[in-house]
Design a protein around this motif. Structure first.
Motif, mmCIF file in Angstrom:
data_model
loop_
_atom_site.group_PDB
_atom_site.id
_atom_site.type_symbol
_atom_site.label_atom_id
_atom_site.label_comp_id
_atom_site.label_asym_id
_atom_site.label_seq_id
_atom_site.Cartn_x
_atom_site.Cartn_y
_atom_site.Cartn_z
ATOM 1 N N ALA A 66 3.875 5.531 -5.534
ATOM 2 C CA ALA A 66 3.816 5.537 -6.995
ATOM 3 C C ALA A 66 2.745 6.508 -7.497
ATOM 4 O O ALA A 66 2.952 7.233 -8.483
ATOM 5 C CB ALA A 66 3.533 4.128 -7.514
ATOM 6 N N GLU A 67 1.609 6.533 -6.786
ATOM 7 C CA GLU A 67 0.544 7.463 -7.179
ATOM 8 C C GLU A 67 0.986 8.906 -6.984
ATOM 9 O O GLU A 67 0.725 9.766 -7.831
ATOM 10 C CB GLU A 67 -0.703 7.168 -6.355
ATOM 11 C CG GLU A 67 -1.905 8.017 -6.744
ATOM 12 C CD GLU A 67 -3.138 7.660 -5.929
ATOM 13 O OE1 GLU A 67 -4.154 8.364 -6.061
ATOM 14 O OE2 GLU A 67 -3.069 6.671 -5.170
ATOM 15 N N GLN A 68 1.667 9.165 -5.857
ATOM 16 C CA GLN A 68 2.166 10.514 -5.624
ATOM 17 C C GLN A 68 3.204 10.913 -6.674
ATOM 18 O O GLN A 68 3.208 12.042 -7.171
ATOM 19 C CB GLN A 68 2.782 10.601 -4.224
ATOM 20 C CG GLN A 68 3.332 11.969 -3.857
ATOM 21 C CD GLN A 68 2.241 13.031 -3.829
ATOM 22 O OE1 GLN A 68 1.165 12.787 -3.302
ATOM 23 N NE2 GLN A 68 2.528 14.195 -4.392
ATOM 24 N N TRP A 69 4.082 9.943 -7.000
ATOM 25 C CA TRP A 69 5.096 10.215 -8.031
ATOM 26 C C TRP A 69 4.435 10.512 -9.368
ATOM 27 O O TRP A 69 4.857 11.418 -10.094
ATOM 28 C CB TRP A 69 6.016 9.014 -8.143
ATOM 29 C CG TRP A 69 7.059 9.146 -9.211
ATOM 30 C CD1 TRP A 69 8.263 9.751 -9.115
ATOM 31 C CD2 TRP A 69 6.969 8.642 -10.559
ATOM 32 N NE1 TRP A 69 8.941 9.669 -10.307
ATOM 33 C CE2 TRP A 69 8.171 8.994 -11.210
ATOM 34 C CE3 TRP A 69 5.999 7.935 -11.251
ATOM 35 C CZ2 TRP A 69 8.412 8.658 -12.532
ATOM 36 C CZ3 TRP A 69 6.247 7.604 -12.576
ATOM 37 C CH2 TRP A 69 7.442 7.963 -13.201
ATOM 38 N N GLU A 70 3.379 9.752 -9.679
ATOM 39 C CA GLU A 70 2.687 9.976 -10.953
ATOM 40 C C GLU A 70 2.036 11.355 -10.969
ATOM 41 O O GLU A 70 2.072 12.054 -11.991
ATOM 42 C CB GLU A 70 1.633 8.890 -11.164
ATOM 43 C CG GLU A 70 0.941 8.961 -12.514
ATOM 44 C CD GLU A 70 -0.032 7.823 -12.723
ATOM 45 O OE1 GLU A 70 -0.738 7.842 -13.738
ATOM 46 O OE2 GLU A 70 -0.083 6.927 -11.852
ATOM 47 N N ALA A 93 0.830 -1.205 0.000
ATOM 48 C CA ALA A 93 0.000 0.000 0.000
ATOM 49 C C ALA A 93 0.865 1.256 0.000
ATOM 50 O O ALA A 93 0.543 2.239 -0.678
ATOM 51 C CB ALA A 93 -0.926 -0.013 1.223
ATOM 52 N N THR A 94 1.972 1.204 0.753
ATOM 53 C CA THR A 94 2.876 2.352 0.772
ATOM 54 C C THR A 94 3.516 2.570 -0.592
ATOM 55 O O THR A 94 3.609 3.706 -1.077
ATOM 56 C CB THR A 94 3.963 2.147 1.835
ATOM 57 O OG1 THR A 94 3.347 1.980 3.118
ATOM 58 C CG2 THR A 94 4.911 3.331 1.888
ATOM 59 N N ARG A 95 3.952 1.460 -1.220
ATOM 60 C CA ARG A 95 4.536 1.593 -2.558
ATOM 61 C C ARG A 95 3.524 2.143 -3.553
ATOM 62 O O ARG A 95 3.851 2.978 -4.405
ATOM 63 C CB ARG A 95 5.070 0.237 -3.030
ATOM 64 C CG ARG A 95 6.319 -0.232 -2.318
ATOM 65 C CD ARG A 95 6.960 -1.383 -3.057
ATOM 66 N NE ARG A 95 6.096 -2.552 -3.090
ATOM 67 C CZ ARG A 95 6.146 -3.541 -2.200
ATOM 68 N NH1 ARG A 95 7.003 -3.479 -1.202
ATOM 69 N NH2 ARG A 95 5.330 -4.574 -2.294
#
Length: 366
Positions: free
Chosen positions: A199-203, A193-195
């Motif tokens: 990843a969503e934040q990075w996107e 969930a953290t990854r």
């Protein structure tokens, strides 16, 4: 390896329960049977000594169990040997007709002591139970009259008493193993969930950066498309070169490299060389961690200078524990775009004849 938090707490609680059960059985049941056996055929001192030894084992184990810790191996293994010796010694004072009856108090009690000492060590626990059953059975066979009924009753008594105690130990180990597996699954789920969140934040960050880059690029493309900008003009060509350098830097930010700042500067230098600019790049000092927004602010003057450079450009990067300085010296065909001041990054510029020097400085400790 340390036990996971949840299994460790459960095992600590189970050890405390075992400590209480062992203490109650020794004081309540075994103590009563021992004192009723004072009028037996043999002197009572050996029984009493064995009882006292087992009581000392319980008290000593409590020093670790009540603090939520297992009994250490340096204490548990010798303690198990002492417990087995005490049980065997106490059994030698029991008349044959009292074997496996309440007067034979040590046989059923010792299994709880073994669980208390060896709950976290399954192989020594199995070996101790096997040795206890072997010694107890041998003592019975040597002392009691042998007949089929008596042997059957003895086998049932031994297997029921020791089997129940051993089943308790195995069940506890199974529960602990299952808890470790569940804890590992929960931890892996949390990591996943953290990854996913990262990843969503990075996107989102990538989309925001791309939108920012396109926001500056679209007016340029629109001007070229509707003819309001002349692609032959030096300033328009410099704007196009700067837009291309920014896009190239954006792509370079996504690369997994040991020195991102050098990698991003090198990407901009490559574009300048493709335009025919003679570029040199000097790097001094070891790599230091530089946040992505700071790297953008540091490289922006270099990108602007390289986009406006006519024939030559020299870029230098100096890194110390206190600061990072990125400078460019170039001969400009047009006046370069001077980037706005960024928080934490100081940009200066000065001219020397037909050359202009621009430098961006970032204090590491700031």
């Amino acid at each position: 390896m340390a036990e996971p938090f949840l299994p460790g707490r459960v095992l600590a609680a189970i050890r405390i329960v075992l400590l209480g059960v062992t203490a109650i059985l020794q004081v309540g049941l075994a103590g009563s049977a021992l004192f009723q056996n004072r009028s037996g055929y043999h002197p009572g001192w050996l029984n009493e000594t064995a009882y006292a030894v087992l009581l000392v084992v319980v008290v000593a184990s409590a020093a670790w169990v009540l603090r939520g810790r297992p009994v250490p191996a340096a204490v548990a293994l010798p303690g198990a040997a002492v417990v087995l010796l005490a049980a065997a010694a106490a059994a030698t004072t029991v008349p044959p007709q009292w074997y496996l009856l309440p007067q034979h108090w040590a046989f059923g009690l010792v299994g709880w002591h073994l669980l208390l000492l060896l709950l976290d060590r399954i192989r020594p626990l199995l070996a101790a139970f096997a040795l206890h059953a072997l010694v107890g059975g041998t003592q019975f066979l040597l002392a009691a009259p042998l007949d089929r009924i008596r042997l059957g009753e003895t086998a049932i008594a031994i297997s029921s008493v020791l089997g129940f105690q051993l089943a308790v130990g195995l069940l506890v180990r199974w529960v602990a193993r299952r808890l470790r597996e569940v804890t590992a699954l929960v931890a892996e789920r949390d990591r996943a969930a953290t990854r996913a969140a990262l990843a969503e934040q990075w996107e989102r960050d990538q989309r925001a950066r791309s939108a920012g880059q396109l926001g500056t690029l679209l007016p340029l493309l629109a001007g070229l498309a509707d003819g309001t900008l002349d692609p032959r003009a030096e300033d328009v060509r410099a704007q196009c070169a700067l837009a291309a350098a920014r896009l190239r830097r954006l792509f370079a930010e996504n690369d997994d490299v040991p020195d991102p700042l050098v990698h991003e500067v090198s990407a901009a230098l490559d574009l300048a060389e493709r335009r025919g600019v003679e570029v040199s790049f000097a790097v001094s000092g070891e790599a230091v961690p530089v946040p992505t927004p700071v790297r953008r602010a540091l490289t922006e003057p270099v990108l602007a200078a390289l986009a406006a450079a006519r024939t030559r450009a020299r870029v230098s990067l100096l890194r110390t524990e206190a600061e990072v300085r990125l400078a460019v010296l170039a001969d400009f065909a047009v006046t370069p775009w001077i980037p706005a001041r960024s928080p934490g990054v100081e940009v200066t510029s000065s001219s020397h004849g037909d050359r202009t020097r621009m430098e961006a400085r970032w204090q590491v400790t700031s």
